[in-house]
Design a protein around this motif. Structure first.
Motif, PDB file in Angstrom:
ATOM      1  N   ARG B 114      48.981  33.914  58.312  1.00  0.00           N
ATOM      2  CA  ARG B 114      49.767  33.847  57.269  1.00  0.00           C
ATOM      3  C   ARG B 114      49.149  32.776  56.283  1.00  0.00           C
ATOM      4  O   ARG B 114      48.661  31.466  56.732  1.00  0.00           O
ATOM      5  CB  ARG B 114      51.113  32.994  57.701  1.00  0.00           C
ATOM      6  N   LEU B 115      48.872  33.289  55.188  1.00  0.00           N
ATOM      7  CA  LEU B 115      47.888  32.218  54.266  1.00  0.00           C
ATOM      8  C   LEU B 115      48.798  32.121  53.057  1.00  0.00           C
ATOM      9  O   LEU B 115      49.593  32.831  52.343  1.00  0.00           O
ATOM     10  CB  LEU B 115      46.523  33.295  53.786  1.00  0.00           C
ATOM     11  N   PRO B 116      48.587  30.783  52.366  1.00  0.00           N
ATOM     12  CA  PRO B 116      49.409  30.649  51.109  1.00  0.00           C
ATOM     13  C   PRO B 116      48.511  31.414  49.845  1.00  0.00           C
ATOM     14  O   PRO B 116      47.316  31.455  50.150  1.00  0.00           O
ATOM     15  CB  PRO B 116      49.180  29.209  51.108  1.00  0.00           C
ATOM     16  N   VAL B 117      49.345  31.643  48.914  1.00  0.00           N
ATOM     17  CA  VAL B 117      48.520  31.978  47.531  1.00  0.00           C
ATOM     18  C   VAL B 117      49.273  31.527  46.612  1.00  0.00           C
ATOM     19  O   VAL B 117      50.666  31.147  46.529  1.00  0.00           O
ATOM     20  CB  VAL B 117      48.324  33.715  47.639  1.00  0.00           C
ATOM     21  N   ASP B 118      48.849  31.020  45.459  1.00  0.00           N
ATOM     22  CA  ASP B 118      49.470  30.626  44.248  1.00  0.00           C
ATOM     23  C   ASP B 118      49.853  31.393  43.735  1.00  0.00           C
ATOM     24  O   ASP B 118      49.615  32.581  43.305  1.00  0.00           O
ATOM     25  CB  ASP B 118      48.244  30.005  43.338  1.00  0.00           C
ATOM     26  N   PRO B 119      51.754  31.142  43.273  1.00  0.00           N
ATOM     27  CA  PRO B 119      52.376  32.349  42.352  1.00  0.00           C
ATOM     28  C   PRO B 119      51.837  32.642  41.381  1.00  0.00           C
ATOM     29  O   PRO B 119      52.010  33.609  40.733  1.00  0.00           O
ATOM     30  CB  PRO B 119      53.619  31.233  42.398  1.00  0.00           C
ATOM     31  N   GLY B 120      51.061  31.678  40.569  1.00  0.00           N
ATOM     32  CA  GLY B 120      50.244  32.295  39.634  1.00  0.00           C
ATOM     33  C   GLY B 120      49.052  32.967  39.431  1.00  0.00           C
ATOM     34  O   GLY B 120      48.307  33.474  38.522  1.00  0.00           O
ATOM     35  N   ALA B 121      48.427  33.339  40.757  1.00  0.00           N
ATOM     36  CA  ALA B 121      47.235  33.899  40.920  1.00  0.00           C
ATOM     37  C   ALA B 121      47.190  35.276  40.287  1.00  0.00           C
ATOM     38  O   ALA B 121      48.057  35.900  40.450  1.00  0.00           O
ATOM     39  CB  ALA B 121      47.113  33.822  42.477  1.00  0.00           C
ATOM     40  N   GLY B 122      46.072  35.606  39.884  1.00  0.00           N
ATOM     41  CA  GLY B 122      46.029  37.106  39.501  1.00  0.00           C
ATOM     42  C   GLY B 122      45.709  38.103  40.668  1.00  0.00           C
ATOM     43  O   GLY B 122      45.576  37.586  41.739  1.00  0.00           O
ATOM     44  N   PRO B 123      45.795  39.249  40.301  1.00  0.00           N
ATOM     45  CA  PRO B 123      45.343  40.191  40.999  1.00  0.00           C
ATOM     46  C   PRO B 123      44.050  40.224  42.083  1.00  0.00           C
ATOM     47  O   PRO B 123      44.422  40.188  43.400  1.00  0.00           O
ATOM     48  CB  PRO B 123      45.170  41.480  40.528  1.00  0.00           C
ATOM     49  N   ALA B 124      43.119  39.647  41.460  1.00  0.00           N
ATOM     50  CA  ALA B 124      41.806  39.622  42.402  1.00  0.00           C
ATOM     51  C   ALA B 124      41.987  38.436  43.321  1.00  0.00           C
ATOM     52  O   ALA B 124      41.629  38.901  44.408  1.00  0.00           O
ATOM     53  CB  ALA B 124      40.629  39.284  41.311  1.00  0.00           C
ATOM     54  N   GLU B 125      42.658  37.333  42.999  1.00  0.00           N
ATOM     55  CA  GLU B 125      42.705  36.205  43.953  1.00  0.00           C
ATOM     56  C   GLU B 125      43.635  36.654  44.875  1.00  0.00           C
ATOM     57  O   GLU B 125      43.603  36.613  46.175  1.00  0.00           O
ATOM     58  CB  GLU B 125      43.224  35.015  43.180  1.00  0.00           C
ATOM     59  N   ARG B 126      44.908  37.415  44.616  1.00  0.00           N
ATOM     60  CA  ARG B 126      45.760  37.732  45.699  1.00  0.00           C
ATOM     61  C   ARG B 126      44.915  38.854  46.469  1.00  0.00           C
ATOM     62  O   ARG B 126      45.572  38.790  47.687  1.00  0.00           O
ATOM     63  CB  ARG B 126      47.076  38.275  44.922  1.00  0.00           C
ATOM     64  N   LEU B 127      44.588  39.770  46.120  1.00  0.00           N
ATOM     65  CA  LEU B 127      44.055  40.792  47.041  1.00  0.00           C
ATOM     66  C   LEU B 127      43.001  39.933  47.909  1.00  0.00           C
ATOM     67  O   LEU B 127      42.847  40.409  49.183  1.00  0.00           O
ATOM     68  CB  LEU B 127      43.137  41.880  46.062  1.00  0.00           C
ATOM     69  N   ALA B 128      42.035  39.131  47.505  1.00  0.00           N
ATOM     70  CA  ALA B 128      41.095  38.348  48.345  1.00  0.00           C
ATOM     71  C   ALA B 128      41.833  37.604  49.553  1.00  0.00           C
ATOM     72  O   ALA B 128      41.336  37.689  50.472  1.00  0.00           O
ATOM     73  CB  ALA B 128      40.196  37.333  47.439  1.00  0.00           C
ATOM     74  N   VAL B 129      43.140  36.936  49.210  1.00  0.00           N
ATOM     75  CA  VAL B 129      43.759  36.198  50.174  1.00  0.00           C
ATOM     76  C   VAL B 129      44.215  37.203  51.219  1.00  0.00           C
ATOM     77  O   VAL B 129      44.504  37.207  52.552  1.00  0.00           O
ATOM     78  CB  VAL B 129      45.050  35.576  49.637  1.00  0.00           C
ATOM     79  N   ALA B 130      44.910  38.530  50.589  1.00  0.00           N
ATOM     80  CA  ALA B 130      45.082  39.753  51.589  1.00  0.00           C
ATOM     81  C   ALA B 130      44.034  40.247  52.570  1.00  0.00           C
ATOM     82  O   ALA B 130      44.284  40.086  53.892  1.00  0.00           O
ATOM     83  CB  ALA B 130      45.750  40.910  50.880  1.00  0.00           C
ATOM     84  N   ASP B 131      42.747  40.184  51.651  1.00  0.00           N
ATOM     85  CA  ASP B 131      41.597  40.618  52.839  1.00  0.00           C
ATOM     86  C   ASP B 131      41.431  39.668  53.954  1.00  0.00           C
ATOM     87  O   ASP B 131      41.393  39.960  54.902  1.00  0.00           O
ATOM     88  CB  ASP B 131      40.481  40.910  51.690  1.00  0.00           C
ATOM     89  N   ALA B 132      41.782  38.302  53.247  1.00  0.00           N
ATOM     90  CA  ALA B 132      41.510  37.237  54.524  1.00  0.00           C
ATOM     91  C   ALA B 132      42.121  37.167  55.513  1.00  0.00           C
ATOM     92  O   ALA B 132      41.831  37.331  56.735  1.00  0.00           O
ATOM     93  CB  ALA B 132      41.151  36.060  53.860  1.00  0.00           C
ATOM     94  N   ALA B 133      43.603  37.705  55.103  1.00  0.00           N
ATOM     95  CA  ALA B 133      44.498  37.565  56.062  1.00  0.00           C
ATOM     96  C   ALA B 133      44.606  38.700  57.079  1.00  0.00           C
ATOM     97  O   ALA B 133      44.598  38.731  58.392  1.00  0.00           O
ATOM     98  CB  ALA B 133      46.008  37.683  55.500  1.00  0.00           C
ATOM     99  N   VAL B 134      43.954  39.930  56.508  1.00  0.00           N
ATOM    100  CA  VAL B 134      43.773  41.109  57.473  1.00  0.00           C
ATOM    101  C   VAL B 134      42.516  40.898  58.449  1.00  0.00           C
ATOM    102  O   VAL B 134      42.661  40.909  59.464  1.00  0.00           O
ATOM    103  CB  VAL B 134      43.529  42.270  56.524  1.00  0.00           C
ATOM    104  N   ASP B 135      41.528  40.203  57.850  1.00  0.00           N
ATOM    105  CA  ASP B 135      40.200  39.835  58.513  1.00  0.00           C
ATOM    106  C   ASP B 135      40.696  39.093  59.646  1.00  0.00           C
ATOM    107  O   ASP B 135      40.160  39.018  60.591  1.00  0.00           O
ATOM    108  CB  ASP B 135      39.228  39.094  57.779  1.00  0.00           C
TER     109      ASP B 135
END
Lengths: 388, 388
Positions: B114-135
């Motif tokens: 479970r990783l936090p992401v900024d509500p205002g984050a753009g798609p690239a940043e949000r996808l990078a967080v998703a990648d990190a969580a999957v990793d």
């Protein structure tokens, strides 16, 4: 796998499944040769031939002899499903009329009877008219009650799993009636009772405006407004039979929508409730301003409930049916515009092509489905009304 | 039927179907003996034994040796589905957090991130967080990307057949993003993208409050209100993926319902939007009059959209999920009363039992369904990520 582990039970089970595949391929399709049937079922040609001869012996298939017009080689025999081996009945019990239809197992209508009934008639009188309509069909087709394999009766209002309209019905005294129990005194076959909107939806998908769609919202638009829902190709009844009853929610304005037509200020005195809507639609078509406003308001309210259904289900297609579908030319464009304002994706909208016959036709379809379900469950005995 | 018309093709086809029956019986069930499997599939015992040995050789089943505790006779070997032969990943990409889960083929969760992401984050940043969580999940489970058989990503807003959220999404910049294409650069398995409410509905039926129901309206109740629909046991997406989006219809008041909480007059200054609802629910529980009024108004509006769904579908069960389901004690009774006023039949209403994990769990379930569909279509090859 080796032969010694293929038991007799396994082989019998496979043979039964293969017989069902062949009957399924032939239901509602043109006659086919054994070679064609083998190709379409994926079975071996010799296996197909054995099963086909068994189905002919049992009466499920009939032989279509070659007509001799082929000049190259010996033309092959064809086989067709023997649709005349059984019959079903569909009955639409409405406020003003009863419409009964009788068809063979392919759904080809062999007899139709339409009898008027007083809107204020009690349940006994209404059921007597239904009996008379069914009797006329039987007489016209030369069939006895025990030669009918399934009956479906369409009624207004939601119908519960027991075939009762206990939740709500606009027909006088009807909440205490079971048409299924009434018909069971004369017919030994299964009798289903179903909501009229649901049956009309089935009919439109079977033979009407929705033949190419699997996700359908059917609107019954008339002095009452109702809906029937087909999702992934299947009629949805809901857990208690009350799916599609969005009109009961005041916020969606279906309860009051037709009042815009009845209260149209240009409506001449002396025109009864039953004819008011038709007059208003005609006047709107001729340019009467007040009538055009009334139709616009009606359509705007019809659109609110329709939008609720469309937003809930995201269907491929909305079919406008019911008595007002005769005036679809005045309704469809505005309905599409209103949905465009509220819905994320606007489905295609079409007018019903079956008109007043849709409920009875849908009743035939449901009766045929019932026969199919029993047949394919029972594993194809020789033709006779399959037991419930 | 005689032996000579049972061709080799027919026998191979039957063997494949029988192997599928055995795997189906063992999926998610306790280990069974050959005798038990034969009884449950209806196959012969010798035939079952041959197929089971083949499935063990291919790696689909593993042998559970008897523990020797039996004192009467020789205990029989049991076989279990080898759930660890493959894994799937489910990801919930939310406004404030990304939650990833990794499970085996039985759905047993092996890793969670479970990783936090900024509500205002753009798609690239949000996808990078998703990648990190999957990793993180892959690392915790000791798996490589090519050992994952299917991935499902849950997102807010309706998702079209191409896995895009083009119609509407509350995540910034997300309408131009394809999470499926992004993940396809690292994973060769199928990647599905699905609406979060739909996934939460799947999860509640799989492991939550709706395990015993086939017709379910799931409500995601939070600062956004959404719905997921299960009809006859199947998640319904709608023709364009927008089923359940009743909230878009202004007349049903879901768009404005949470504003009653945010504008509660007793809300102290300095409490941010994200915490306002929780404060109001707590205050209402402690007897604060203004807070109780705010909750009552919120529930009244929630009920209008819920009534539209219930009247359309007539479900067996309504599940209250989402962040506000933690305050179900304040909502459920009134919701039932409001539905009682408008609906023909009031379904049972229950609170979600899965809470914040429901979307990720539903993503796992959809990924497992995808694997099953490919397996049973491809006819059970030896274990390896089955090709799309």
């Amino acid at each position: 796998m080796t032969e010694q582990v293929t038991t007799a039970t396994d082989v019998n089970r496979m043979r039964e499944l293969n017989a069902l595949s062949i009957v399924r391929v032939l239901r509602g399709n043109p006659p086919s040769t054994v070679t064609e049937l083998a190709a379409r079922t994926g079975l071996s040609r010799p296996g197909t031939d054995v099963i086909v001869q068994g189905l002919v012996a049992d009466g499920w298939l009939t032989v279509v002899e070659p007509d001799g017009s082929s000049i190259v080689g010996r033309p092959a025999r064809r086989y067709r499903f023997n649709a005349g081996t059984g019959h079903v009945v569909g009955v639409d019990v409405g406020a003003h009329k009863v419409l009964a239809m009788l068809s063979d197992l392919d759904g080809t209508v062999a007899a139709t009877s339409r009898l008027p009934v007083d809107p204020g008639a009690g349940p006994a009188e209404r059921l007597a008219v239904a009996d008379a309509a069914v009797d006329e069909c039987l007489a016209a087709a030369g069939l006895r009650p025990d030669e009918i394999w399934a009956i479906t009766v369409g009624v207004t209002g939601p119908v519960d799993a027991g075939g009762r309209t206990a939740l709500f019905t606009p027909l006088p005294g009807w909440e205490s009636v079971s048409p299924a129990e009434h018909l069971a005194t004369r017919f030994s076959c299964p009798v289903q009772v179903e909501n009229d909107c649901k049956l009309a939806a089935l009919a439109e998908r079977w033979q009407g405006a929705a033949r190419d769609a699997d996700d359908i919202v059917y609107l019954l638009a008339g002095m009452r407004t109702g809906a029937g829902l087909i999702i992934d190709g299947t009629l949805r009844r809901g857990y208690g039979g009350a799916a599609g009853e969005i009109g009961a929610l005041r916020a969606v304005r279906w309860l009051t929508a037709p009042s815009h037509l009845e209260s149209c200020p240009s409506l001449p005195a002396g025109i009864g409730t039953d004819d008011a809507a038709a007059w208003v639609f005609n006047a709107a078509r001729s340019g009467d301003k007040a009538a055009k406003t009334a139709v616009r308001r009606y359509t705007r309210d019809l659109a609110v409930g329709t939008a609720a259904l469309v937003l809930t289900l995201d269907p491929q297609l909305v079919v406008l049916g019911g008595g007002f579908s005769r005036s679809a030319d005045l309704i469809l464009d505005q309905l599409a515009r209103e949905l465009g304002r509220t819905c994320l994706r606007v489905p295609e909208i079409r007018a019903s092509t079956l008109g007043a016959e849709s409920v009875a036709l849908g009743a035939l379809r449901l009766a045929l489905d019932e026969v199919d379900a029993r047949l394919f469950e029972a594993g194809l005995p020789a033709p006779a009304a399959p037991r419930a």
